[in-house]
Design an enzyme around this catalytic site. Sequence first.
Site, PDB file in Angstrom:
ATOM      1  N   ASP A  68      76.502  16.094  63.381  1.00 45.24           N
ATOM      2  CA  ASP A  68      75.195  16.044  62.733  1.00 45.24           C
ATOM      3  C   ASP A  68      74.908  17.419  62.146  1.00 45.24           C
ATOM      4  OD1 ASP A  68      72.575  15.788  61.954  1.00 45.24           O
ATOM      5  OD2 ASP A  68      71.843  14.963  63.842  1.00 45.24           O
ATOM      6  N   GLY A  70      72.751  20.069  60.401  1.00 42.64           N
ATOM      7  CA  GLY A  70      71.319  20.272  60.257  1.00 42.64           C
ATOM      8  C   GLY A  70      70.565  19.300  61.152  1.00 42.64           C
ATOM      9  N   CYS A  71      70.848  19.336  62.438  1.00 43.31           N
ATOM     10  CA  CYS A  71      70.432  18.289  63.380  1.00 43.31           C
ATOM     11  C   CYS A  71      68.949  18.315  63.729  1.00 43.31           C
ATOM     12  CB  CYS A  71      71.248  18.393  64.659  1.00 43.31           C
ATOM     13  SG  CYS A  71      71.070  19.976  65.525  1.00 43.31           S
ATOM     14  N   GLU A  96      64.781  27.597  67.464  1.00 39.36           N
ATOM     15  CA  GLU A  96      63.753  26.857  68.194  1.00 39.36           C
ATOM     16  C   GLU A  96      64.055  25.358  68.197  1.00 39.36           C
ATOM     17  OE1 GLU A  96      60.981  27.735  70.106  1.00 39.36           O
ATOM     18  OE2 GLU A  96      62.149  29.588  70.036  1.00 39.36           O
ATOM     19  N   CYS A 249      52.961  15.379  48.064  1.00 37.07           N
ATOM     20  CA  CYS A 249      54.311  14.819  48.155  1.00 37.07           C
ATOM     21  C   CYS A 249      54.266  13.297  48.192  1.00 37.07           C
ATOM     22  CB  CYS A 249      55.022  15.356  49.393  1.00 37.07           C
ATOM     23  SG  CYS A 249      55.621  17.048  49.242  1.00 37.07           S
TER      24      CYS A 249
END
Length: 278
Positions: A68, A70-71, A96, A249
């Site tokens: 994965d 960018g998990c 974090e 967005c």
Amino acid sequence: MQSKKKSVEVAKKHYNMDNALFASMLGPSMNYSCGYWKNAKTLDEAQEAKMDLICRKLHLEKGMRVLDIGCGWGGLARYMAEHFDVEVTGISIASEQIRYAKERDTQGRIHWICDDYRNLTGRFERIVSVGMFEHVGARNYAAYMQKAHDLLEDTGLFLLHTIGANHQKAGVDPWFDKYIFPNGMLPSPVSVTRAIEGTFVLEDWENFGADYDKTLMAWYERFEKGLAEGSFACGEEVRRMYRYYLLSCAAAFRTRDIQLWQLVLSPRGVPGGYRSVR
């Protein structure tokens, strides 16, 4: 475009923000990406449906080695391990997020790495990347695809989940670049296909960008509710910033100005053809 070092630093700054704010806004799965609302009535149902959709598109089987890239806070990695009994490695540069993911991996089933994906070695039978490609930058698209290709077994599958633009732009809106997604850039269809040309076979491409409108509106409702109930604390300036970010967005997805794509890629083409799911 910023340097590699600067790009990494600005991404760390955004994703190392207060977890309490994100937990209130995103819900228990901590999925900071578009849900799949085809049969869902709530945000939590939509996020679980999105994770299930990804797993079924990847044709996961017990014991597979899955990466994965960018998990995030680890929601998808935990889902894959718990529901499909696969061996997952999750990598992110946000310390974090990795700390949070490790704390919730109570059984220690997942290998968590806090590092740049470009430093990773090894081979995997499946690769997935959700909401990370938007931070790669156009000049790095080909290198990103090549690295994924190098990490993927010849018979493997790679699922890319990314926001996309109808036309390639130099970057995101200056306000978003400063306050929300530093160094962000949305790929166009042409930029994606150029990046995979000669590296991957395009097996499937789905667009469910309209679902991001519902997702963002659900985030907005949870953000306002969490703030009112004291689930997290923020000043009026931050409140106005998130209100503008989430609602603008949602409008962009509602008017179909930007999209949400899921691509399934294979190194050599699936023998007999790939069969996707919806």
